[in-house]
Write a protein that holds these residues in place. Structure first.
Motif, short mmCIF file in Angstrom:
data_model
loop_
_atom_site.label_atom_id
_atom_site.label_comp_id
_atom_site.label_asym_id
_atom_site.label_seq_id
_atom_site.Cartn_x
_atom_site.Cartn_y
_atom_site.Cartn_z
N THR A 16 2.10 -1.08 -8.33
CA THR A 16 1.36 0.03 -8.91
C THR A 16 1.12 1.08 -7.84
N PRO A 17 1.57 2.32 -8.06
CA PRO A 17 1.29 3.37 -7.08
C PRO A 17 -0.20 3.69 -7.05
N GLY A 18 -0.67 4.04 -5.87
CA GLY A 18 -2.07 4.39 -5.69
C GLY A 18 -2.23 5.79 -5.15
N THR A 19 -3.48 6.18 -4.96
CA THR A 19 -3.81 7.51 -4.48
C THR A 19 -4.88 7.40 -3.40
N LYS A 20 -4.72 8.16 -2.32
CA LYS A 20 -5.80 8.27 -1.34
C LYS A 20 -6.84 9.22 -1.93
N ILE A 21 -8.09 8.80 -1.95
CA ILE A 21 -9.14 9.67 -2.50
C ILE A 21 -10.24 9.94 -1.49
N GLY A 22 -10.08 9.45 -0.27
CA GLY A 22 -11.07 9.68 0.78
C GLY A 22 -10.49 9.29 2.12
N GLU A 23 -11.29 9.44 3.17
CA GLU A 23 -10.83 9.15 4.53
C GLU A 23 -10.32 7.72 4.66
N ASN A 24 -11.02 6.77 4.04
CA ASN A 24 -10.60 5.37 4.10
C ASN A 24 -10.61 4.72 2.71
N THR A 25 -10.42 5.53 1.67
CA THR A 25 -10.55 5.03 0.30
C THR A 25 -9.27 5.28 -0.49
N VAL A 26 -8.85 4.25 -1.23
CA VAL A 26 -7.68 4.36 -2.10
C VAL A 26 -8.08 3.94 -3.51
N ILE A 39 -10.90 1.08 -3.52
CA ILE A 39 -10.97 0.17 -2.38
C ILE A 39 -11.21 0.96 -1.10
N ASN A 40 -12.23 0.55 -0.36
CA ASN A 40 -12.51 1.11 0.96
C ASN A 40 -11.83 0.22 1.99
N VAL A 41 -11.05 0.81 2.89
CA VAL A 41 -10.25 0.06 3.85
C VAL A 41 -10.93 0.13 5.22
N PHE A 42 -11.11 -1.05 5.83
CA PHE A 42 -11.76 -1.15 7.14
C PHE A 42 -10.87 -1.92 8.11
N ASP A 43 -11.04 -1.64 9.39
CA ASP A 43 -10.38 -2.39 10.45
C ASP A 43 -11.45 -2.72 11.48
N ASN A 44 -11.70 -4.01 11.66
CA ASN A 44 -12.72 -4.46 12.60
C ASN A 44 -14.10 -3.84 12.28
N ARG A 45 -14.42 -3.83 10.98
CA ARG A 45 -15.70 -3.33 10.44
C ARG A 45 -15.88 -1.82 10.56
N ARG A 46 -14.82 -1.11 10.94
CA ARG A 46 -14.89 0.35 11.02
C ARG A 46 -13.96 0.94 9.97
N PRO A 47 -14.36 2.06 9.34
CA PRO A 47 -13.48 2.70 8.36
C PRO A 47 -12.12 3.02 8.99
N LEU A 48 -11.06 2.67 8.30
CA LEU A 48 -9.71 2.93 8.79
C LEU A 48 -9.28 4.32 8.34
N ASP A 49 -8.90 5.16 9.30
CA ASP A 49 -8.45 6.51 9.01
C ASP A 49 -7.07 6.45 8.35
N LEU A 50 -6.99 6.91 7.12
CA LEU A 50 -5.74 6.85 6.36
C LEU A 50 -5.00 8.19 6.34
N SER A 51 -5.36 9.10 7.25
CA SER A 51 -4.76 10.44 7.22
C SER A 51 -3.25 10.42 7.42
N SER A 52 -2.71 9.43 8.14
CA SER A 52 -1.26 9.37 8.35
C SER A 52 -0.53 8.58 7.26
N VAL A 53 -1.27 8.00 6.34
CA VAL A 53 -0.66 7.21 5.27
C VAL A 53 -0.04 8.14 4.23
N GLU A 54 1.24 7.91 3.93
CA GLU A 54 1.97 8.72 2.95
C GLU A 54 2.08 8.04 1.59
N THR A 55 2.21 6.71 1.62
CA THR A 55 2.43 5.96 0.39
C THR A 55 1.41 4.83 0.28
N VAL A 56 0.79 4.73 -0.89
CA VAL A 56 -0.19 3.69 -1.18
C VAL A 56 0.28 2.95 -2.43
N SER A 57 0.30 1.61 -2.36
CA SER A 57 0.68 0.85 -3.54
C SER A 57 -0.08 -0.47 -3.58
#
Length: 82
Positions: free
Chosen positions: A49-59, A18-36
């Motif tokens: 289900t636990p997830g993994t960050k695999i890119g700047e705005n991708t989980v 999943i690519n995460v966007f905010d207002n049509r712009r990629p959302l920077d997930l660098s401060s995100v510690e936990t993805v589920s």
């Protein structure tokens, strides 16, 4: 943003990327510690289900058998925590 609803088969190996966007712009997930991914099955049981960050705005989420154990539509929410 809306996407087509995926159809999955019980007990298949399922990976959501999943690519995460905010207002049509990629959302920077660098401060995100936990993805589920919180999935609510038709029997109203919630599976987290636990997830993994695999890119700047991708989980990524690799689903197991619990998420698809019950036939029917599953409602899912991506949860990001910093």
């Amino acid at each position: 943003m809306l996407i087509n609803e995926p159809t999955v088969v019980q007990n298949d190996a399922i990976r959501f990327v999943i690519n995460v966007f905010d207002n049509r712009r990629p959302l920077d997930l660098s401060s995100v510690e936990t993805v589920s991914l919180a999935s609510v099955r038709l029997d109203r049981q919630t599976v987290v289900t636990p997830g993994t960050k695999i890119g700047e705005n991708t989980v990524q989420f690799d689903l197991g058998t619990e998420e698809t154990k019950v036939l029917g539509r599953v409602e899912a929410t991506v949860q990001l925590y910093d």
